[in-house]
Motif scaffolding. Structure first.
Motif, PDB file in Angstrom:
ATOM      1  N   GLN A   1       0.840  -1.193   0.000  1.00 46.81           N
ATOM      2  CA  GLN A   1       0.000   0.000   0.000  1.00 46.81           C
ATOM      3  C   GLN A   1       0.872   1.237   0.000  1.00 46.81           C
ATOM      4  O   GLN A   1       1.895   1.296   0.685  1.00 46.81           O
ATOM      5  CB  GLN A   1      -0.914   0.015   1.230  1.00 46.81           C
TER       6      GLN A   1
ATOM      7  N   ILE B   1       0.467   5.759  -0.116  1.00 50.68           N
ATOM      8  CA  ILE B   1      -0.360   6.962  -0.096  1.00 50.68           C
ATOM      9  C   ILE B   1       0.256   7.887  -1.142  1.00 50.68           C
ATOM     10  O   ILE B   1       1.456   8.169  -1.092  1.00 50.68           O
ATOM     11  CB  ILE B   1      -0.343   7.640   1.291  1.00 50.68           C
TER      12      ILE B   1
ATOM     13  N   SER C   1      -5.226   6.415  -1.520  1.00 46.00           N
ATOM     14  CA  SER C   1      -4.733   5.182  -0.926  1.00 46.00           C
ATOM     15  C   SER C   1      -4.732   4.158  -2.057  1.00 46.00           C
ATOM     16  O   SER C   1      -5.777   3.908  -2.668  1.00 46.00           O
ATOM     17  CB  SER C   1      -5.640   4.728   0.215  1.00 46.00           C
TER      18      SER C   1
ATOM     19  N   GLU D   1      -3.306   0.294  -3.611  1.00 41.90           N
ATOM     20  CA  GLU D   1      -2.793  -1.034  -3.269  1.00 41.90           C
ATOM     21  C   GLU D   1      -2.549  -1.854  -4.524  1.00 41.90           C
ATOM     22  O   GLU D   1      -3.337  -1.785  -5.470  1.00 41.90           O
ATOM     23  CB  GLU D   1      -3.797  -1.781  -2.394  1.00 41.90           C
TER      24      GLU D   1
ATOM     25  N   VAL E   1       3.333   2.611   2.836  1.00 41.47           N
ATOM     26  CA  VAL E   1       2.731   2.276   4.123  1.00 41.47           C
ATOM     27  C   VAL E   1       3.432   1.026   4.660  1.00 41.47           C
ATOM     28  O   VAL E   1       3.434  -0.018   4.007  1.00 41.47           O
ATOM     29  CB  VAL E   1       1.214   2.029   3.973  1.00 41.47           C
TER      30      VAL E   1
ATOM     31  N   ARG F   1      -0.519  -0.942   9.435  1.00 42.58           N
ATOM     32  CA  ARG F   1      -1.728  -0.274   9.930  1.00 42.58           C
ATOM     33  C   ARG F   1      -1.687  -0.332  11.454  1.00 42.58           C
ATOM     34  O   ARG F   1      -1.600  -1.397  12.024  1.00 42.58           O
ATOM     35  CB  ARG F   1      -2.982  -0.958   9.415  1.00 42.58           C
TER      36      ARG F   1
ATOM     37  N   ASP G   1      -7.165   0.463  12.467  1.00 39.91           N
ATOM     38  CA  ASP G   1      -7.961   0.204  11.268  1.00 39.91           C
ATOM     39  C   ASP G   1      -9.377  -0.108  11.710  1.00 39.91           C
ATOM     40  O   ASP G   1      -9.648  -1.193  12.192  1.00 39.91           O
ATOM     41  CB  ASP G   1      -7.372  -0.953  10.477  1.00 39.91           C
TER      42      ASP G   1
END
Length: 143
Positions: A65, A67, A105, A107, A135, A138, A141
């Motif tokens: 992932q 950003i 975001s 992925e 990323v 997390r 979440d």
């Protein structure tokens, strides 16, 4: 214009789009035909654009992932967002304030796939600058 009943129906569909209209009707307290007619109208008007599959977490499908922040020319924003909708890797697009205008975001299974995608995003007319953050994990979440 969506009213409270439309919003309840949408919430039920977001929780489980495969449930029957009869079950949704029971949840929101109206007739099945009312739910069916409301869903059909929202599909025609574009409020509901489609249905999707949400995949569960799986070690078989590890995802990377990132950003991506985009600085865009303001008058091109609607056109840019329409282009972004063509990328299934983009999971979320937020309008933000500050030095950048949009936060994505994104992925994909491999970092190399994301590298190509970010290069493509930078070529969209009206995108002036990008900044990408990988990323690592997390921490909270709530989805």
């Amino acid at each position: 214009m969506k009213d409270a009943l439309d919003r309840k129906i949408i919430a039920a569909l977001q929780a489980n789009a495969r449930q029957s209209t009869a079950k949704i009707a029971a949840q929101v307290g109206v007739a099945r035909t009312t739910v069916h007619e409301r869903i059909a109208r929202m599909e025609r008007e574009g409020t509901i654009k489609g249905y999707t599959v949400v995949l569960g977490d799986s070690d078989a499908l590890p995802m990377v992932q990132v950003i991506v922040m985009l600085a865009v020319t303001q008058q091109d924003t609607p056109k840019i967002i329409r282009r972004l909708e063509d990328y299934p890797e983009i999971k979320l697009c937020l309008s933000v304030n500050g030095e950048f205008d949009l936060m994505l975001s994104v992925e994909a299974p491999r970092i190399e796939d994301l590298d190509v995608l970010v290069d493509e995003l930078g070529l969209i007319p009206g995108v002036n600058r990008t900044k990408t953050h990988v990323v690592f994990g997390r921490r909270i979440d709530r989805d």
